[in-house]
Write a protein that holds these residues in place. Structure first.
Motif, short mmCIF file in Angstrom:
data_model
loop_
_atom_site.label_atom_id
_atom_site.label_comp_id
_atom_site.label_asym_id
_atom_site.label_seq_id
_atom_site.Cartn_x
_atom_site.Cartn_y
_atom_site.Cartn_z
N ILE A 126 44.14 -1.12 7.39
CA ILE A 126 43.84 -2.54 7.56
C ILE A 126 45.05 -3.33 8.02
N PRO A 127 46.24 -3.19 7.40
CA PRO A 127 47.42 -3.91 7.92
C PRO A 127 47.75 -3.54 9.36
N ASN A 128 47.56 -2.26 9.71
CA ASN A 128 47.83 -1.86 11.09
C ASN A 128 46.87 -2.54 12.06
N TYR A 129 45.60 -2.62 11.67
CA TYR A 129 44.63 -3.29 12.53
C TYR A 129 44.95 -4.78 12.67
N SER A 214 41.56 5.02 19.01
CA SER A 214 40.82 4.45 20.14
C SER A 214 39.46 3.94 19.68
N LEU A 215 38.84 4.64 18.74
CA LEU A 215 37.55 4.20 18.22
C LEU A 215 37.67 2.87 17.49
N ILE A 216 38.83 2.61 16.90
CA ILE A 216 39.03 1.38 16.13
C ILE A 216 39.48 0.23 17.02
N TYR A 217 40.44 0.49 17.90
CA TYR A 217 41.09 -0.59 18.64
C TYR A 217 40.44 -0.89 19.99
N ILE A 218 39.68 0.06 20.53
CA ILE A 218 39.11 -0.12 21.87
C ILE A 218 37.60 -0.30 21.75
N ALA A 219 37.13 -1.47 22.17
CA ALA A 219 35.69 -1.75 22.14
C ALA A 219 35.05 -1.59 23.51
#
Length: 294
Positions: A126-129, A214-219
């Motif tokens: 979560i902090p990284n996101y 990539s699944l988390i940061y790239i929509a």
């Protein structure tokens, strides 16, 4: 007595070779089955029996794969990510490791300890996101590259390798009027090919196989990497795009999505198979010197 030792040695060697051969076969078998499936035709790909060779060889699945646009979009995104990730890692890690390799650097122990601290504690997902979002890096390749630019482990391995380089080489360059930057570029880096190639291989394989970040940061689907494309096909069983492409091409119905999946998997591993032999000769030397010396 000597004869008994020789027989025991031969038996040990035989067991070792048999074990390594078995391990090699177990490792290669999944890749071989994917290759056989991709070259097979008809409904035989759904057979439950073991297939060691295709009954009828056909490259139709590869022809279809070359027309599967999400595959090549993911390929391009992964190549860009891997190239940027390896380049940034080598630059930042070497610039960090070179000063730390100098024992007379002020606060050397404190800086090394601070670096080691990052190996024990991390901020978490979560902090990284939140950090990536506040830096406005979402939907950007830099969200995949920058977080892994500096690794404490890689920096320490490279630092130990730099310490194994004789000080006399730097002293000779300094007598000739070279500064630290010139010594770093002209003396240190050319002598560090083994450790640079080893770390490049480690990080390159890591970037090539990565999918979770990539699944988390790239929509944006057009910016997804190859492994996310493969995950949707193989794990989520999302073959709608494949089936639509096959119908659009009006190809024969005997070619199933399973064959196309296998062809896509084989195409995805080719770059690593091509690159590895060129850096493998540096691998053992870079690991041993970087891990033991210093």
């Amino acid at each position: 007595m000597v004869y008994r030792k020789t027989r025991l040695g031969m038996a040990a060697d035989l067991c070792l070779y048999a074990s390594m051969t078995l391990l090699m076969l177990l490792t290669l078998y999944p890749f071989w089955t994917q290759l056989v499936t991709s070259l097979e035709t008809g409904a035989s790909v759904y057979s439950t029996r073991l297939m060691f060779v295709p009954e009828q060889v056909s490259f139709e699945a590869y022809r279809l794969a070359f027309h599967f646009k999400p595959l090549w979009t993911g390929y391009l995104n992964t190549i860009v990510r891997t190239a940027l990730g390896v380049l940034c890692m080598l630059v930042v890690t070497s610039l960090t490791a070179y000063p730390l390799s100098k024992k007379d650097l002020p606060f050397n122990r404190a800086l090394t300890g601070f670096l080691l601290l990052t190996m024990l504690f991390t901020g978490g997902l979560i902090p990284n996101y939140l950090l990536i979002r506040e830096l406005h890096l979402l939907n950007s390749v830099w969200a995949l590259v920058l977080p892994g630019t500096l690794s404490a482990f890689n920096a320490l391995v490279m630092r130990n390798f730099f310490r194994s380089i004789p000080d006399s080489l730097e002293e000779s360059a300094r007598v000739d009027g070279a500064g630290y930057l010139r010594i770093y570029v002209s003396v240190i880096l050319p002598l560090s090919a083994p450790v640079l190639a080893t770390l490049a291989l480690w990080v390159g394989v890591g970037h090539w196989n990565a999918w979770f970040d990539s699944l988390i940061y790239i929509a944006d689907g057009h910016k997804q990497v190859l492994q996310v494309v493969l995950r949707k096909i193989l794990i989520e069983n999302d073959t709608a795009d494949m089936n639509a492409m096959i119908q659009k091409m009006n190809t024969h119905s005997e070619y199933t999505d399973r064959q196309l999946q296998a062809a896509v998997v084989m195409l995805s591993i080719i770059p690593m198979l091509v690159v590895y032999p060129f850096v493998q000769k540096y691998f053992v030397q870079g690991v041993m010197v970087g891990a033991i010396k210093g």
